[in-house]
Design a protein around this motif. Structure first.
Motif, PDB file in Angstrom:
ATOM      1  N   MET A   1       0.828  -1.216   0.000  1.00 62.86           N
ATOM      2  CA  MET A   1       0.000   0.000   0.000  1.00 62.86           C
ATOM      3  C   MET A   1       0.862   1.266   0.000  1.00 62.86           C
ATOM      4  N   ASN A   2       1.985   1.218   0.773  1.00 64.63           N
ATOM      5  CA  ASN A   2       2.877   2.380   0.820  1.00 64.63           C
ATOM      6  C   ASN A   2       3.472   2.669  -0.552  1.00 64.63           C
ATOM      7  N   LYS A   3       3.792   1.593  -1.295  1.00 63.90           N
ATOM      8  CA  LYS A   3       4.355   1.776  -2.633  1.00 63.90           C
ATOM      9  C   LYS A   3       3.342   2.423  -3.570  1.00 63.90           C
ATOM     10  N   ILE A   4       2.087   1.999  -3.442  1.00 67.94           N
ATOM     11  CA  ILE A   4       1.026   2.583  -4.278  1.00 67.94           C
ATOM     12  C   ILE A   4       0.828   4.054  -3.934  1.00 67.94           C
ATOM     13  N   GLU A   5       0.849   4.355  -2.635  1.00 74.24           N
ATOM     14  CA  GLU A   5       0.680   5.744  -2.192  1.00 74.24           C
ATOM     15  C   GLU A   5       1.847   6.604  -2.668  1.00 74.24           C
ATOM     16  N   THR A   6       3.063   6.057  -2.588  1.00 73.49           N
ATOM     17  CA  THR A   6       4.249   6.780  -3.055  1.00 73.49           C
ATOM     18  C   THR A   6       4.169   7.031  -4.560  1.00 73.49           C
ATOM     19  N   PHE A   7       3.728   6.004  -5.287  1.00 72.86           N
ATOM     20  CA  PHE A   7       3.565   6.156  -6.738  1.00 72.86           C
ATOM     21  C   PHE A   7       2.504   7.206  -7.056  1.00 72.86           C
ATOM     22  N   GLY A   8       1.431   7.223  -6.247  1.00 73.88           N
ATOM     23  CA  GLY A   8       0.382   8.227  -6.421  1.00 73.88           C
ATOM     24  C   GLY A   8       0.908   9.639  -6.232  1.00 73.88           C
ATOM     25  N   LYS A   9       1.775   9.835  -5.246  1.00 76.81           N
ATOM     26  CA  LYS A   9       2.374  11.151  -5.018  1.00 76.81           C
ATOM     27  C   LYS A   9       3.271  11.549  -6.186  1.00 76.81           C
ATOM     28  N   TRP A  10       3.981  10.567  -6.734  1.00 77.70           N
ATOM     29  CA  TRP A  10       4.842  10.842  -7.891  1.00 77.70           C
ATOM     30  C   TRP A  10       3.983  11.269  -9.090  1.00 77.70           C
ATOM     31  N   VAL A  11       2.877  10.543  -9.312  1.00 77.00           N
ATOM     32  CA  VAL A  11       1.965  10.893 -10.406  1.00 77.00           C
ATOM     33  C   VAL A  11       1.396  12.291 -10.196  1.00 77.00           C
ATOM     34  N   GLY A  12       1.020  12.594  -8.936  1.00 79.42           N
ATOM     35  CA  GLY A  12       0.481  13.917  -8.634  1.00 79.42           C
ATOM     36  C   GLY A  12       1.491  15.019  -8.910  1.00 79.42           C
ATOM     37  N   HIS A  13       2.763  14.758  -8.584  1.00 78.31           N
ATOM     38  CA  HIS A  13       3.817  15.769  -8.789  1.00 78.31           C
ATOM     39  C   HIS A  13       4.021  16.051 -10.278  1.00 78.31           C
ATOM     40  N   TRP A  14       3.930  15.009 -11.106  1.00 77.69           N
ATOM     41  CA  TRP A  14       4.189  15.158 -12.540  1.00 77.69           C
ATOM     42  C   TRP A  14       2.913  15.104 -13.369  1.00 77.69           C
ATOM     43  N   PHE A  15       1.759  15.338 -12.715  1.00 81.05           N
ATOM     44  CA  PHE A  15       0.482  15.107 -13.386  1.00 81.05           C
ATOM     45  C   PHE A  15       0.308  15.967 -14.634  1.00 81.05           C
ATOM     46  N   THR A  16       0.669  17.238 -14.563  1.00 82.97           N
ATOM     47  CA  THR A  16       0.500  18.124 -15.721  1.00 82.97           C
ATOM     48  C   THR A  16       1.282  17.613 -16.915  1.00 82.97           C
ATOM     49  N   LEU A  17       2.524  17.208 -16.668  1.00 85.97           N
ATOM     50  CA  LEU A  17       3.355  16.662 -17.755  1.00 85.97           C
ATOM     51  C   LEU A  17       2.764  15.368 -18.291  1.00 85.97           C
ATOM     52  N   LEU A  18       2.271  14.516 -17.394  1.00 87.19           N
ATOM     53  CA  LEU A  18       1.669  13.251 -17.812  1.00 87.19           C
ATOM     54  C   LEU A  18       0.423  13.492 -18.661  1.00 87.19           C
ATOM     55  N   VAL A  19      -0.359  14.519 -18.322  1.00 86.24           N
ATOM     56  CA  VAL A  19      -1.545  14.865 -19.112  1.00 86.24           C
ATOM     57  C   VAL A  19      -1.147  15.217 -20.536  1.00 86.24           C
ATOM     58  N   VAL A  20      -0.115  16.042 -20.671  1.00 82.92           N
ATOM     59  CA  VAL A  20       0.351  16.464 -22.000  1.00 82.92           C
ATOM     60  C   VAL A  20       0.865  15.262 -22.791  1.00 82.92           C
ATOM     61  N   ILE A  21       1.699  14.436 -22.143  1.00 79.68           N
ATOM     62  CA  ILE A  21       2.266  13.260 -22.815  1.00 79.68           C
ATOM     63  C   ILE A  21       1.162  12.302 -23.261  1.00 79.68           C
ATOM     64  N   TRP A  22       0.197  12.037 -22.360  1.00 80.12           N
ATOM     65  CA  TRP A  22      -0.881  11.107 -22.682  1.00 80.12           C
ATOM     66  C   TRP A  22      -1.754  11.644 -23.809  1.00 80.12           C
ATOM     67  N   ALA A  23      -1.971  12.955 -23.836  1.00 83.93           N
ATOM     68  CA  ALA A  23      -2.750  13.558 -24.924  1.00 83.93           C
ATOM     69  C   ALA A  23      -2.027  13.378 -26.261  1.00 83.93           C
ATOM     70  N   VAL A  24      -0.719  13.569 -26.269  1.00 85.07           N
ATOM     71  CA  VAL A  24       0.077  13.402 -27.494  1.00 85.07           C
ATOM     72  C   VAL A  24       0.041  11.948 -27.957  1.00 85.07           C
ATOM     73  N   VAL A  25       0.204  11.019 -27.013  1.00 83.71           N
ATOM     74  CA  VAL A  25       0.183   9.587 -27.337  1.00 83.71           C
ATOM     75  C   VAL A  25      -1.147   9.210 -27.991  1.00 83.71           C
ATOM     76  N   ASN A  26      -2.251   9.703 -27.432  1.00 81.24           N
ATOM     77  CA  ASN A  26      -3.568   9.370 -27.973  1.00 81.24           C
ATOM     78  C   ASN A  26      -3.846  10.067 -29.292  1.00 81.24           C
ATOM     79  N   TYR A  27      -3.210  11.202 -29.519  1.00 83.87           N
ATOM     80  CA  TYR A  27      -3.344  11.870 -30.811  1.00 83.87           C
ATOM     81  C   TYR A  27      -2.640  11.062 -31.894  1.00 83.87           C
ATOM     82  N   LEU A  28      -1.477  10.521 -31.553  1.00 84.88           N
ATOM     83  CA  LEU A  28      -0.701   9.741 -32.520  1.00 84.88           C
ATOM     84  C   LEU A  28      -1.233   8.317 -32.665  1.00 84.88           C
ATOM     85  N   LEU A  29      -1.755   7.747 -31.563  1.00 80.82           N
ATOM     86  CA  LEU A  29      -2.258   6.369 -31.567  1.00 80.82           C
ATOM     87  C   LEU A  29      -3.688   6.347 -31.000  1.00 80.82           C
ATOM     88  N   PRO A  30      -4.644   6.898 -31.722  1.00 81.56           N
ATOM     89  CA  PRO A  30      -6.006   7.046 -31.174  1.00 81.56           C
ATOM     90  C   PRO A  30      -6.694   5.726 -30.838  1.00 81.56           C
TER      91      PRO A  30
END
Length: 330
Positions: A1-30
């Motif tokens: 559970m601690n690992k999942i929570e830690t991963f969640g914090k990492w995702v939260g820290h980089w969430f804006t960048l992940l949103v942009v990357i995921w949007a680009v990925v889906n644009y290229l591979l819809p």
């Protein structure tokens, strides 16, 4: 559970960048997100169910004990953002589904990430959460009504269906979450610790679905104007929200909270309703808003946090100088 929570914090820290990357990925591979398109309402329900699980009695008590700032902040949100959206549609000559999409995201309740931005900026988080809660609870009435008022000239507004859908998608999951929290209390703390990761994953999936559905027409002449419109919409919300909070003479932490609550929208709700009741093109403004308001909110919260740190350092330096001067006089 601690690992999942830690991963969640990492995702939260980089969430804006992940949103942009995921949007680009889906644009290229819809094709990788086409399966999500018919399931966006369920994903949004999961996000709002998680919100309900985190709400406590004191969150509602804050609305009752200090109702004026909460009510004024909610009114400001539902007056400023739809009106600005409508004015921008007139200025930029937007029409049809695109105009409806801009007004739709402007008519949505406050965004769930606004409380994070308020916290990072040193704002009044309790006020922020209270406005977010009240605006979300009012969404079944406010959203169809505002769309009918401002977007009725662009598309046909299914007000009754929107009302019922907003209750099903928004209110039912929140109320269910609150009830479960009330029954089980601290027993669900283990679940709430991973809720940020669950919500962020659901938001990413919704964004992927909208980009996937619109990949062919996302960057065309017809939609090119949406990006500056969305940016101006969000920034105008910040500016007018801050000005409003100054006019009613709120303190600095409360001004920050209302600024974020006015300017940040529940764009996931906007995208979901656009896909269901209008067209994939109407979901483009919500998708762009989702990406942009995370970027602008992060920049604004960082600015306010840095400004507060400088003020604190200056006060500490002034206090130290006075202490030295007093010691020398003795």
């Amino acid at each position: 559970m601690n690992k999942i929570e830690t991963f969640g914090k990492w995702v939260g820290h980089w969430f804006t960048l992940l949103v942009v990357i995921w949007a680009v990925v889906n644009y290229l591979l819809p094709q990788i997100s086409t399966w999500v398109i018919p399931n966006t309402s369920y994903l949004l329900g999961i996000i709002l169910f998680g919100m309900g699980l985190t709400l406590k009695g004191e969150d509602f008590a804050h609305i009752v004990k200090k109702p004026i700032p909460v009510i004024l902040g909610t009114v400001a949100h539902y007056v400023i953002m739809p009106l600005v959206a409508w004015v921008l549609c007139l200025i930029f000559h937007l029409n049809g589904a695109t105009a409806a999409g801009v007004i739709l995201v402007g008519s949505c309740p406050s965004g769930t990430s606004s409380s994070v931005m308020a916290y990072l900026a040193g704002g009044d988080v309790a006020l922020d959460v209270s406005i977010e809660t009240l605006s979300t609870l009012l969404a079944p009435i406010a959203l169809p009504g505002l769309l009918l008022l401002y977007a009725g000239r662009y598309v046909t507004i299914p007000t009754q269906s929107l009302f019922l859908s907003t209750i099903q998608i928004v209110l039912v999951p929140i109320i269910l979450g609150v009830v479960i929290h009330s029954i089980f209390g601290k027993k669900i703390d283990v679940i709430t610790r991973v809720l940020p990761l669950v919500s962020q994953t659901a938001i990413l999936l919704i964004i992927g679905a909208v980009v996937s559905a619109n990949h062919a027409g996302l960057f065309t002449a017809a939609t090119a104007m949406v990006i500056p419109v969305v940016m101006l919409h969000n920034l105008s919300g910040y500016g007018l929200g801050f000005l409003f909070s100054k006019l009613i003479r709120l303190k600095d932490p409360q001004r920050k909270a209302i600024t974020f609550e006015v300017g940040m929208q529940d764009s996931s709700l906007g995208a979901t309703l656009a896909m269901k009741y209008f067209s994939p093109a109407a979901a483009i403004p919500s998708t762009i808003f989702s990406i942009w308001h995370n970027i602008s909110g992060s920049i604004l919260s960082s600015y306010w946090r840095g400004k507060a740190a400088k003020t604190a350092d200056k006060k500490a330096a002034d206090k130290s100088t006075k202490s030295i001067a007093a010691a020398e006089e003795q």
